[in-house]
Design an enzyme around this catalytic site. Structure first.
Site, PDB file in Angstrom:
ATOM      1  N   TYR A  33      -1.461  19.464  -4.738  1.00 26.81           N
ATOM      2  CA  TYR A  33      -0.745  18.276  -6.056  1.00 26.81           C
ATOM      3  C   TYR A  33      -2.134  18.136  -6.309  1.00 26.81           C
ATOM      4  O   TYR A  33      -3.676  17.952  -5.732  1.00 26.81           O
ATOM      5  CB  TYR A  33      -0.008  17.079  -5.714  1.00 26.81           C
ATOM      6  CG  TYR A  33      -0.687  16.070  -5.197  1.00 26.81           C
ATOM      7  CD1 TYR A  33      -0.727  16.365  -3.753  1.00 26.81           C
ATOM      8  CD2 TYR A  33      -1.188  14.640  -5.132  1.00 26.81           C
ATOM      9  CE1 TYR A  33      -1.292  15.243  -2.802  1.00 26.81           C
ATOM     10  CE2 TYR A  33      -1.873  13.727  -4.147  1.00 26.81           C
ATOM     11  CZ  TYR A  33      -2.252  13.688  -3.616  1.00 26.81           C
ATOM     12  OH  TYR A  33      -2.345  12.680  -2.882  1.00 26.81           O
ATOM     13  N   ARG A  52     -10.016  22.654  -6.726  1.00 30.20           N
ATOM     14  CA  ARG A  52     -10.126  21.534  -6.247  1.00 30.20           C
ATOM     15  C   ARG A  52      -7.901  22.160  -6.023  1.00 30.20           C
ATOM     16  O   ARG A  52      -7.488  22.742  -5.169  1.00 30.20           O
ATOM     17  CB  ARG A  52      -9.951  20.155  -5.823  1.00 30.20           C
ATOM     18  CG  ARG A  52      -9.588  19.890  -3.978  1.00 30.20           C
ATOM     19  CD  ARG A  52      -9.820  17.861  -4.329  1.00 30.20           C
ATOM     20  NE  ARG A  52      -9.099  17.694  -4.485  1.00 30.20           N
ATOM     21  CZ  ARG A  52      -9.092  16.586  -5.510  1.00 30.20           C
ATOM     22  NH1 ARG A  52     -10.120  16.150  -4.678  1.00 30.20           N
ATOM     23  NH2 ARG A  52      -7.625  15.822  -6.602  1.00 30.20           N
ATOM     24  N   ARG A 100      15.757  27.530   4.444  1.00 29.36           N
ATOM     25  CA  ARG A 100      14.480  26.689   5.497  1.00 29.36           C
ATOM     26  C   ARG A 100      14.233  27.416   6.934  1.00 29.36           C
ATOM     27  O   ARG A 100      14.908  28.589   7.695  1.00 29.36           O
ATOM     28  CB  ARG A 100      15.804  25.806   5.652  1.00 29.36           C
ATOM     29  CG  ARG A 100      14.768  24.608   6.769  1.00 29.36           C
ATOM     30  CD  ARG A 100      15.145  23.395   7.247  1.00 29.36           C
ATOM     31  NE  ARG A 100      14.062  22.742   7.796  1.00 29.36           N
ATOM     32  CZ  ARG A 100      13.199  23.258   8.317  1.00 29.36           C
ATOM     33  NH1 ARG A 100      14.169  23.726   9.724  1.00 29.36           N
ATOM     34  NH2 ARG A 100      12.497  21.967   9.742  1.00 29.36           N
ATOM     35  N   HIS A 102      10.503  27.988   8.799  1.00 35.35           N
ATOM     36  CA  HIS A 102       9.195  27.607   8.763  1.00 35.35           C
ATOM     37  C   HIS A 102       7.831  28.620   9.115  1.00 35.35           C
ATOM     38  O   HIS A 102       7.431  28.706   7.485  1.00 35.35           O
ATOM     39  CB  HIS A 102       8.457  26.577  10.469  1.00 35.35           C
ATOM     40  CG  HIS A 102       8.922  26.209  10.818  1.00 35.35           C
ATOM     41  ND1 HIS A 102      10.487  25.951  10.938  1.00 35.35           N
ATOM     42  CD2 HIS A 102       8.344  24.736  11.503  1.00 35.35           C
ATOM     43  CE1 HIS A 102      10.654  24.561  11.730  1.00 35.35           C
ATOM     44  NE2 HIS A 102       9.722  23.692  11.647  1.00 35.35           N
ATOM     45  N   LYS A 149      -5.532  19.056  -0.947  1.00 38.35           N
ATOM     46  CA  LYS A 149      -4.586  17.677  -1.552  1.00 38.35           C
ATOM     47  C   LYS A 149      -2.938  18.577  -0.852  1.00 38.35           C
ATOM     48  O   LYS A 149      -2.732  17.949  -2.182  1.00 38.35           O
ATOM     49  CB  LYS A 149      -5.030  17.750  -2.250  1.00 38.35           C
ATOM     50  CG  LYS A 149      -4.638  16.386  -3.077  1.00 38.35           C
ATOM     51  CD  LYS A 149      -5.709  15.699  -3.890  1.00 38.35           C
ATOM     52  CE  LYS A 149      -4.409  14.911  -4.808  1.00 38.35           C
ATOM     53  NZ  LYS A 149      -5.344  13.713  -4.077  1.00 38.35           N
ATOM     54  N   GLU A 182     -11.808   7.701   4.915  1.00 42.77           N
ATOM     55  CA  GLU A 182     -12.020   7.176   3.682  1.00 42.77           C
ATOM     56  C   GLU A 182     -10.245   6.820   4.156  1.00 42.77           C
ATOM     57  O   GLU A 182      -9.617   5.786   4.651  1.00 42.77           O
ATOM     58  CB  GLU A 182     -11.251   9.145   3.036  1.00 42.77           C
ATOM     59  CG  GLU A 182     -10.154   9.617   2.803  1.00 42.77           C
ATOM     60  CD  GLU A 182     -10.345  10.481   2.375  1.00 42.77           C
ATOM     61  OE1 GLU A 182      -9.990  10.995   1.483  1.00 42.77           O
ATOM     62  OE2 GLU A 182      -9.644  12.072   2.957  1.00 42.77           O
ATOM     63  N   LEU A 207     -10.607  14.095   1.809  1.00 44.40           N
ATOM     64  CA  LEU A 207     -10.389  15.147   0.677  1.00 44.40           C
ATOM     65  C   LEU A 207     -11.550  14.771  -0.222  1.00 44.40           C
ATOM     66  O   LEU A 207     -12.382  13.717   0.090  1.00 44.40           O
ATOM     67  CB  LEU A 207      -9.611  14.550  -0.040  1.00 44.40           C
ATOM     68  CG  LEU A 207      -8.728  15.444  -0.890  1.00 44.40           C
ATOM     69  CD1 LEU A 207      -8.196  16.364  -1.016  1.00 44.40           C
ATOM     70  CD2 LEU A 207      -7.950  14.008  -2.304  1.00 44.40           C
TER      71      LEU A 207
HETATM   72  N1  PLP Z   1      -9.173  10.711  -0.955  1.00 47.49           N
HETATM   73  C1  PLP Z   1      -7.675  10.421  -0.601  1.00 47.49           C
HETATM   74  C2  PLP Z   1      -7.347  10.737   1.223  1.00 47.49           C
HETATM   75  C3  PLP Z   1      -6.601  11.590  -1.689  1.00 47.49           C
HETATM   76  O1  PLP Z   1      -5.948  10.998  -1.618  1.00 47.49           O
HETATM   77  C4  PLP Z   1      -7.684  10.339  -2.802  1.00 47.49           C
HETATM   78  C5  PLP Z   1      -6.487  11.123  -4.313  1.00 47.49           C
HETATM   79  O2  PLP Z   1      -5.345  10.600  -4.782  1.00 47.49           O
HETATM   80  C6  PLP Z   1      -9.208  10.176  -2.565  1.00 47.49           C
HETATM   81  C7  PLP Z   1      -9.387  10.488  -1.716  1.00 47.49           C
HETATM   82  C8  PLP Z   1      -9.758  10.295  -3.936  1.00 47.49           C
HETATM   83  O3  PLP Z   1      -9.505  11.869  -5.147  1.00 47.49           O
HETATM   84  P1  PLP Z   1      -9.457  11.873  -6.118  1.00 47.49           P
HETATM   85  O4  PLP Z   1     -10.668  11.317  -6.725  1.00 47.49           O
HETATM   86  O5  PLP Z   1      -9.909  13.418  -6.610  1.00 47.49           O
HETATM   87  O6  PLP Z   1      -9.178  11.533  -7.178  1.00 47.49           O
END
Ligand code: PLP
Length: 287
Positions: A33, A52, A100, A102, A149, A182, A207
């Site tokens: 997403y 991304r 379904r 894997h 993501k 993070e 991320l």
């Molecule tokens: N880290 C995580 C785990 C996130 O889910 C997000 C945003 O949803 C971010 C960092 C920040 O990313 P962005 O600045 O691209 O929204």
């Protein structure tokens, strides 16, 4: 007016929007997403989020559902139909529908695409930023590919719930070395005692935040000292300021970590300045 979603080629009312029970995103979190902030109905940091998205999909060997150009048209149409000016756009792309199992389906499947748009109250968001937020810390328990993501967000959801139950807005994951990776939905930053703006480097399992990336450009242009260098929760408490970044939070000051005040426990001037500069840049470059 009710909210309108885009689901696999059609715009439908939320109440009528459905996905297949064997959608692999639903059963296996086999989907990725993106979330764009919307300013004046335009997509902020559009290029970074598209790049991304393409990378996340390619890491999972899911094809782009349509060209970037076509996708942009659909995203804009979703914004228009929802009549949202200030808000967030959510796009989910999954491997598609298959019985379904894997392993990937033998026959290629059409990627599933869902788009939703929601409004954000910018006045309330500014008031929240001016007060600052608290964060808690929680042991890092996510998989090793947080650079992708994916919608597999259960550890993030549990961490966020723990934060909520403790009166905090965010949870920071802390790895086995005692370093903050993070937040559950944001990147984590401090401004240390030397005035250096610090955030975790992207060789770590985090991320690569698009807001983070744009803010690094802002720091560079402002001539502020910054380093992609990790920090511990204790360093955050001893820091002058702390903040988080993300498409939802933008740049949001952090005033406490585990109920211990960061610096003097007040919202810092640098974080607020960075919030303003980020928003200015995001508005000026939104498409
Ligand atoms: N880290 C995580 C785990 C996130 O889910 C997000 C945003 O949803 C971010 C960092 C920040 O990313 P962005 O600045 O691209 O929204």
């Amino acid at each position: 007016m009710g909210r309108i979603a885009y689901v696999n080629g059609q715009f439908v009312r939320h109440g009528e929007a459905v996905v297949h029970i064997e959608d692999r995103g639903y059963q296996l979190a086999d989907a990725v997403y993106e979330v764009w902030a919307l300013f004046g109905g335009k997509l902020a940091d559009a290029e970074g989020h598209f790049a991304r998205l393409e990378r996340s999909l390619s890491e999972l060997r899911i094809p782009m559902p349509m060209s970037r150009q076509a996708l942009t048209i659909v995203l804009r149409e979703a914004v228009r139909r929802n009549r949202v000016s200030e808000g967030l756009l959510y796009l989910q792309v999954g491997r598609g529908v298959a019985p379904r199992g894997h392993a990937f389906p033998d026959q290629p499947t059409a990627p599933s695409v869902v788009i939703t748009v929601s409004a954000v109250d910018r006045t309330a968001a500014e008031a929240k930023a001016a007060k600052g937020v608290k964060v808690i810390t929680t042991p890092e328990d996510r998989w090793g590919r947080c650079d992708i993501k994916t919608v597999g967000l259960l550890p993030n959801a549990l961490a966020k719930q723990a934060a909520k139950e403790q009166g905090a807005a965010e949870a920071w994951f802390v790895d086995e070395l005692g370093l903050v990776t993070e937040g559950a939905s944001s990147n984590a930053w401090i401004i240390d005692g030397d005035g250096v703006v610090r955030t975790r480097d992207t060789n770590a399992n985090i991320l690569r935040g698009v807001t983070r990336h744009t803010l690094l450009d802002v720091l560079h242009d402002e001539g502020l000292k910054f380093e992609e260098r990790p920090f511990t929760p204790d360093e955050a408490v001893a820091a002058k300021e702390a903040f988080i970044t993300g498409a939802g939070s933008l740049v949001l000051p952090v005033i406490a970590v585990n109920n211990r005040p960061v610096g003097d426990g007040k919202v810092g001037p640098v974080a607020m300045k960075l919030r303003r500069l980020y928003i200015e840049r995001a508005k000026a470059t939104a498409v």
